[in-house]
Design a protein around this motif. Structure first.
Motif, PDB file in Angstrom:
ATOM      1  N   ASN A 144       0.651  -1.316  -0.455  1.00  0.00           N
ATOM      2  CA  ASN A 144       0.217   0.277  -0.106  1.00  0.00           C
ATOM      3  C   ASN A 144       1.082   1.059   0.391  1.00  0.00           C
ATOM      4  OD1 ASN A 144      -2.294   1.053   0.179  1.00  0.00           O
ATOM      5  ND2 ASN A 144      -2.645   1.830   2.295  1.00  0.00           N
ATOM      6  N   GLY A 145       1.991   0.942  -0.596  1.00  0.00           N
ATOM      7  CA  GLY A 145       2.294   2.390  -1.165  1.00  0.00           C
ATOM      8  C   GLY A 145       4.396   2.354  -0.512  1.00  0.00           C
TER       9      GLY A 145
ATOM     10  N   PRO B 251      -6.148  -0.825   5.398  1.00  0.00           N
ATOM     11  CA  PRO B 251      -5.495   0.817   5.306  1.00  0.00           C
ATOM     12  C   PRO B 251      -6.528   1.503   5.407  1.00  0.00           C
ATOM     13  CG  PRO B 251      -4.003  -0.937   3.688  1.00  0.00           C
ATOM     14  CD  PRO B 251      -5.367  -1.506   4.276  1.00  0.00           C
ATOM     15  N   GLU B 252      -6.384   2.697   6.138  1.00  0.00           N
ATOM     16  CA  GLU B 252      -7.074   4.203   6.134  1.00  0.00           C
ATOM     17  C   GLU B 252      -7.447   5.263   4.533  1.00  0.00           C
ATOM     18  OE1 GLU B 252      -6.939   7.244   9.376  1.00  0.00           O
ATOM     19  OE2 GLU B 252      -7.356   5.312  10.553  1.00  0.00           O
ATOM     20  N   LYS B 253      -6.415   4.864   4.528  1.00  0.00           N
ATOM     21  CA  LYS B 253      -6.507   5.187   3.267  1.00  0.00           C
ATOM     22  C   LYS B 253      -5.843   4.328   1.842  1.00  0.00           C
ATOM     23  CE  LYS B 253      -4.681   9.014  -0.013  1.00  0.00           C
ATOM     24  NZ  LYS B 253      -4.108  10.102   0.442  1.00  0.00           N
TER      25      LYS B 253
ATOM     26  N   GLU C  75      -3.806   0.985  -6.648  1.00  0.00           N
ATOM     27  CA  GLU C  75      -3.068  -1.036  -6.944  1.00  0.00           C
ATOM     28  C   GLU C  75      -3.016  -1.696  -5.806  1.00  0.00           C
ATOM     29  OE1 GLU C  75       1.662  -0.678  -7.249  1.00  0.00           O
ATOM     30  OE2 GLU C  75       1.069  -0.377 -10.105  1.00  0.00           O
ATOM     31  N   TYR C  76      -3.688  -1.035  -4.629  1.00  0.00           N
ATOM     32  CA  TYR C  76      -3.933  -2.205  -3.401  1.00  0.00           C
ATOM     33  C   TYR C  76      -5.314  -2.157  -3.768  1.00  0.00           C
ATOM     34  CZ  TYR C  76      -4.452  -3.418   1.244  1.00  0.00           C
ATOM     35  OH  TYR C  76      -4.647  -4.116   2.724  1.00  0.00           O
ATOM     36  N   GLN C  77      -6.054  -1.556  -4.394  1.00  0.00           N
ATOM     37  CA  GLN C  77      -7.006  -1.189  -4.380  1.00  0.00           C
ATOM     38  C   GLN C  77      -7.765  -1.935  -5.349  1.00  0.00           C
ATOM     39  OE1 GLN C  77      -8.359   2.732  -5.797  1.00  0.00           O
ATOM     40  NE2 GLN C  77      -8.522   3.626  -3.206  1.00  0.00           N
ATOM     41  N   GLY C  78      -6.470  -1.906  -6.161  1.00  0.00           N
ATOM     42  CA  GLY C  78      -6.899  -3.169  -7.716  1.00  0.00           C
ATOM     43  C   GLY C  78      -7.150  -4.323  -6.692  1.00  0.00           C
ATOM     44  N   LEU C  79      -5.926  -4.908  -5.683  1.00  0.00           N
ATOM     45  CA  LEU C  79      -6.016  -6.525  -5.244  1.00  0.00           C
ATOM     46  C   LEU C  79      -7.803  -6.669  -4.295  1.00  0.00           C
ATOM     47  CD1 LEU C  79      -2.177  -6.185  -4.647  1.00  0.00           C
ATOM     48  CD2 LEU C  79      -3.474  -6.989  -6.023  1.00  0.00           C
ATOM     49  N   LEU C  80      -8.521  -5.594  -3.721  1.00  0.00           N
ATOM     50  CA  LEU C  80      -9.144  -5.907  -3.213  1.00  0.00           C
ATOM     51  C   LEU C  80      -9.696  -7.750  -3.432  1.00  0.00           C
ATOM     52  CD1 LEU C  80     -10.471  -2.380  -2.284  1.00  0.00           C
ATOM     53  CD2 LEU C  80      -9.239  -4.080  -0.583  1.00  0.00           C
ATOM     54  N   SER C  81     -10.380  -7.563  -4.565  1.00  0.00           N
ATOM     55  CA  SER C  81     -10.383  -9.069  -5.132  1.00  0.00           C
ATOM     56  C   SER C  81     -10.307  -9.957  -4.570  1.00  0.00           C
ATOM     57  CB  SER C  81     -10.591  -8.996  -6.801  1.00  0.00           C
ATOM     58  OG  SER C  81      -9.250  -9.745  -7.344  1.00  0.00           O
TER      59      SER C  81
ATOM     60  N   SER D 217      12.384   1.897   3.027  1.00  0.00           N
ATOM     61  CA  SER D 217      12.111   2.281   2.082  1.00  0.00           C
ATOM     62  C   SER D 217      10.216   2.325   1.685  1.00  0.00           C
ATOM     63  CB  SER D 217      12.223   1.924   0.893  1.00  0.00           C
ATOM     64  OG  SER D 217      13.891   1.409   0.403  1.00  0.00           O
ATOM     65  N   VAL D 218      10.431   1.446   2.560  1.00  0.00           N
ATOM     66  CA  VAL D 218       8.456   0.495   3.160  1.00  0.00           C
ATOM     67  C   VAL D 218       8.701   0.741   4.903  1.00  0.00           C
ATOM     68  CG1 VAL D 218       7.423  -0.739   2.917  1.00  0.00           C
ATOM     69  CG2 VAL D 218       8.660  -0.948   0.781  1.00  0.00           C
ATOM     70  N   SER D 219       7.039   1.809   4.667  1.00  0.00           N
ATOM     71  CA  SER D 219       6.393   1.424   6.104  1.00  0.00           C
ATOM     72  C   SER D 219       6.437   0.102   6.692  1.00  0.00           C
ATOM     73  CB  SER D 219       4.952   2.363   6.321  1.00  0.00           C
ATOM     74  OG  SER D 219       4.021   1.919   6.377  1.00  0.00           O
ATOM     75  N   ASN D 220       6.723  -0.221   7.580  1.00  0.00           N
ATOM     76  CA  ASN D 220       5.868  -1.379   8.341  1.00  0.00           C
ATOM     77  C   ASN D 220       4.553  -1.698   8.384  1.00  0.00           C
ATOM     78  OD1 ASN D 220       8.284  -1.405  11.069  1.00  0.00           O
ATOM     79  ND2 ASN D 220       8.352  -1.818   9.177  1.00  0.00           N
ATOM     80  N   ALA D 221       3.538  -0.588   8.380  1.00  0.00           N
ATOM     81  CA  ALA D 221       2.532  -0.725   8.262  1.00  0.00           C
ATOM     82  C   ALA D 221       1.868  -1.224   6.736  1.00  0.00           C
ATOM     83  CB  ALA D 221       1.413   0.884   8.056  1.00  0.00           C
ATOM     84  N   SER D 222       2.877  -0.522   6.133  1.00  0.00           N
ATOM     85  CA  SER D 222       2.717  -0.625   3.886  1.00  0.00           C
ATOM     86  C   SER D 222       2.681  -2.226   3.809  1.00  0.00           C
ATOM     87  CB  SER D 222       3.185  -0.319   2.879  1.00  0.00           C
ATOM     88  OG  SER D 222       3.456  -0.126   1.792  1.00  0.00           O
TER      89      SER D 222
END
Length: 279
Positions: free
Chosen positions: A168-169, A188-190, A194-200, A228-233
Motif C-alpha cells: 500500500n505504498g 488501511p484507512e487510505k 494498486e492496493y485497491q486493485g488487489l481487493l478482489s 523505503s517501505v513503512s511497516n504498515a504498508s
C-alpha cells in the motif's frame, strides 16, 4: 575421397554439438520419472534488480539441504521465458531464480503477467502441479497480481513468502513514516490504487490453500520502516490474504541489516525461509 571424409567429419561434429546442447540445455518432463512430484520454489526480485539479489537466499536453501538444484528463468519484456539449467532426477524441490529483463517497468500488472508466463513455462516443460514463491519488494507485487488473475488451470501455489512488500505504498512517493493507519484486520484507512486493485483477492483467493509468511524490516530509527517501505504498508497484506489463506504469519526483522535492500541478504531471513519451506 577427401571431400567425402570432410563431409563425414562435419556431420560428426554437428552431431557432437547437438549432443552437447542437449546436455547443457533444459530437460523436460519426458526426461524425469514422476515429473508431477517436483515442487519448485520461484524467487522474484525487486524493481531494478536481478537474480543476483536472490542468490544468498537460494544458496541458503541449498546449504540447508532442501535442494541441490538452481535453475534460472529469464523473462523478456514480451513475456518469453528461457530456462537455464534443468531439474534433476530425485531432487523434488528445485529453486527457480526468475529474472525480468524489464526490471524497471513500474506496472505491477505487467510484473504479474511475467510471473504467470514463468509458471506456464514450468507447467509446459515439467508438468508442474504445485509450487512455492519468494518475493522481495516489487517481486511481491508480481506474485499478488499473478494471484489476482486467478487462473485455476495453472499449478497450485502452496507457500508464499513476502519480503519487504510495499502493498500500500512507498515512502517518499505515496507514504510517509508513521502516517499510515491500519485497523485490526490490517485494512488501511487510505488505500493506494494498486492496493485497491488487489481487493478482489478477499473473494477470489483459493480458500485454505496458501500458507503465507510476511517478513518486513524495521531499522529501529523510529520510522517504523525499512527505510523505503513503512511497516504498515508491508502489514497491509493481512487484510488481503489472511481471511482466506491456509495460514498467515508475520515476522519483523530489526536493526541496520533490516534495511530494505539488505533484507534479501539477511541471515535471519534465510533461517525463516528454511524453516517455513521445510515444513
Amino acid at each position: 575421397m577427401k571431400k567425402s571424409r570432410l563431409i563425414i567429419g562435419l556431420m560428426a561434429l554437428l552431431l557432437g554439438l547437438t549432443g552437447c546442447g542437449k546436455l547443457g540445455g533444459s530437460s523436460s518432463s519426458a526426461d524425469l520419472p514422476n515429473a508431477s512430484k517436483y515442487e519448485p520454489t520461484l524467487f522474484f526480485h525487486g524493481w531494478g534488480s536481478s537474480t543476483h539479489a536472490e542468490d544468498q537466499m537460494a544458496h541458503s536453501l541449498v546449504n540447508a539441504g532442501l535442494t541441490k538444484t538452481i535453475v534460472r528463468a529469464t523473462v523478456s519484456t514480451q513475456g518469453k521465458v528461457s530456462l537455464s539449467g534443468h531439474f534433476h532426477e530425485g531432487d523434488y524441490h528445485p529453486i527457480v531464480e526468475v529474472g525480468f529483463e524489464g526490471n524497471r517497468n513500474s506496472s505491477s500488472r505487467q510484473w504479474g503477467r511475467w510471473a504467470k508466463a514463468t509458471v506456464v513455462k514450468l507447467q509446459q516443460t515439467y508438468h508442474t502441479k504445485s509450487f512455492n514463491v519468494v518475493g522481495h519488494s516489487m517481486g511481491n507485487m508480481a506474485i499478488m497480481y499473478y494471484l489476482k488473475d486467478n487462473d485455476r488451470r495453472l499449478p497450485r501455489l502452496r507457500k508464499q513468502v513476502d519480503i519487504a512488500g510495499h502493498f500500500n505504498g512507498i515512502l517518499g512517493m505515496n507514504d510517509e513514516p508513521n502516517r499510515m493507519k491500519l485497523n485490526r484486520e490490517g485494512k488501511p484507512e487510505k488505500m493506494q490504487p494498486e492496493y485497491q486493485g488487489l481487493l478482489s483477492l478477499r473473494r477470489t483467493l483459493p480458500k485454505n490453500q496458501i500458507a503465507v509468511l510476511n517478513i518486513y524490516g524495521d531499522k529501529g530509527d523510529g520510522s517504523h520502516s525499512d527505510g523505503s517501505v513503512s511497516n504498515a504498508s508491508s502489514k497491509s497484506l493481512r487484510y488481503l490474504m489472511a481471511g482466506r489463506a491456509k495460514s498467515y504469519q508475520e515476522r519483523r526483522i530489526v536493526g541496520a541489516k533490516a534495511q530494505h535492500s539488505r533484507l534479501h541478504d539477511n541471515v535471519q531471513v534465510d533461517r525463516l525461509l528454511i524453516r517455513f519451506l521445510r515444513h
